[in-house]
Design an enzyme around this catalytic site. Structure first.
Site: not given
Lengths: 416, 78
Positions: A165, A304, A315, A336, A341, A403
């Site tokens: 991502c 994010h 976050e 998002k 996403h 990830f």
């Protein structure tokens, strides 16, 4: 010597909210959602999940049917976005001798997975032994970058990053460094993703991380920072920025949207999927330092925030750690919530939206009611439900966390 | 006399090009068919007619050569 500055001079977007950058940004400011219930057409059984689908997108309209048919959908989305950014930058007539030194930096997570899936279906289910001759070149992760370089005659570096991502945020960082180092004065940077293959959706379902939803609830299935958030929504899309040496852009009278002022990268080095406050904060601090910005100058963060319980909480904690007391005054939103996403394309998409937010003095909202915000996500100035106009943001961060633990944060500054 | 209709119909279906604008001399390249898309096009013709071209067969350059190829494959199948 003053280091070279980097200007954003062109933007192109193909998203679930529109097939151009202006259409996407306008819809986002209106608070519309591009997410709907999606049933992958090739699924062997009943399956429908909330997803961000680029419904209005017709690759053949821009590329012609012949060319479009030789590209995987992830490339189609990226190429059309890239061509829009190029036109937007006013570089269509740039001489070929200049272009020989310009390049492409691209990002994608799952690349040509739709092509792979079609091939496996043909081989394993239909029992065929021959595949279409372009299977390899359609499926490869650098096909999109390669085709953009061909279409635009760009003879400099042509790179593709696949860092889940964070892919296209890292690609933008690569382009940024090449311009700042004086290696290449113009770079087309971005990313694209078409992950809505049956197998990919099943894989994400297996990870138990996708937000549930039916036809009615799907548009608001992704609920970043809300108490009832229940996971992320997969999406497709393409996003491209033209990055250019500031002096060069000024000399040719280009419209400069904003300055890409710094990049920060880090690795959590802790867990492949569980995010880390320390790792994310380290990337934010690095981006601010690279941009020579202090937290006090920062007014907006495009988070994010995918809508997972732990991801959003971590976050916000990282923002508070990196920004200290300033965090409470910084506008934060998660686009998002409206776009889903698009994995490897998310970094470029959100960098583009952050740039437009600075340029138009309009911060897009996190969809959903402010009253539904999770107290665990408090401590920043959430822009919830409604766009924030007239705040005159001076500088912003665009966060991308992958990830694997790879973090990439881009720092942008309003044109001064 | 070469029957161009089946090949031209194929071009219309696959490439979305109006058959009325085609003649035997129309270069495939002028229709946007580059070397990569030609590979794909020939593969689709083989699939459609259920035959394999000899690897030494030169790929068609224009619509006339494409029509001759399709005619040959149709005859081979019959």
């Amino acid at each position: 010597m003053t280091p070279r500055r980097v200007a954003v001079t062109g933007i192109g977007l193909v998203t679930p909210l529109g097939t151009t950058a202006p259409a996407t940004f306008a819809a986002l400011l209106e608070g519309r959602s591009g997410v709907r219930l999606h049933a992958p057409p090739e699924a062997p059984g009943a399956l429908a999940v909330p997803a961000g689908v680029c419904d209005g997108f017709e690759a053949a309209a821009t590329l012609g049917r012949v060319k479009a048919a030789t590209l995987d959908r992830y490339s189609q989305l990226g190429v059309v976005a890239g061509l829009e950014a190029w036109r937007d930058a006013g570089l269509a007539e740039a001489p070929q001798e200049d272009r020989e030194g310009w390049g492409v930096a691209w990002g994608t997570g799952v690349g040509g997975v739709l092509t792979y899936e079609r091939s496996y279906r043909d081989l394993h289910l239909a029992g065929r032994e021959r595949l279409a001759p372009l299977t390899v070149v359609q499926a490869m992760n650098n096909a999109c970058a390669g085709y953009l370089a061909i279409a635009l005659g760009l003879g400099g570096a042509c790179t593709t990053y696949s860092v889940a991502c964070a892919s296209s945020a890292i690609a933008i960082g690569d382009a940024f460094r090449r311009i700042r180092a004086g290696t290449s004065p113009v770079m087309l940077a971005g990313g694209s993703e078409a992950p809505l293959a049956y197998g990919v959706i099943r894989a994400w379902l297996a990870l138990q991380i996708l937000a549930p939803g039916d036809a009615q609830s799907a548009p608001h299935a992704c609920k970043p920072f809300q108490r009832e958030r229940a996971g992320l929504v997969l999406a497709e899309g393409g996003a491209a920025l033209v990055l250019e040496d500031w002096s060069r852009a000024q000399a040719r009278g280009a419209r400069i949207y904003a300055e890409l002022a710094g990049v920060g990268e880090s690795c959590d080095h802790a867990n492949l999927v569980r995010p880390s406050v320390a790792g994310q904060a380290r990337a934010m601090r690095a981006a601010l330092a690279d941009a020579r910005l202090t937290p006090a100058e920062l007014d907006y963060v495009n988070a994010h925030a995918t809508g997972t319980h732990d991801g959003d909480t971590v976050e916000i904690a990282a923002l508070r750690s990196a920004l200290g007391e300033r965090a409470a005054a910084v506008a934060v939103s998660a686009t998002k919530s409206a776009l889903g996403h698009p994995l490897g394309a998310a970094g470029a998409l959100e960098a583009a939206l952050t740039t437009l937010a600075l340029h138009h003095d309009a911060i897009p909202p996190t969809l959903g009611e402010a009253t539904q915000l999770d107290p665990e996500c408090a401590g920043v100035a959430h822009v919830a439900g409604k766009a924030l106009r007239g705040a005159r943001p001076r500088a912003a961060l665009s966060n991308s966390f992958a990830f694997g633990g790879s973090n990439a944060v881009l720092a942008l500054r309003t044109r001064a | 006399m070469l029957d161009t209709a089946p090949a031209f119909r194929f071009v219309e279906e696959r490439l979305g090009i109006d058959v009325r604008t085609l003649d035997a001399a129309t270069e495939l390249e002028s229709l946007g068919v580059d070397s990569l898309s030609l590979l794909e096009l020939v593969f689709e013709i083989e699939e459609k007619f259920g035959v394999r071209l000899d690897e030494r067969t030169a790929p068609p350059r224009n619509c006339g050569e494409l029509a001759a190829l399709v005619e040959r494959l149709t005859a081979a199948r019959a």
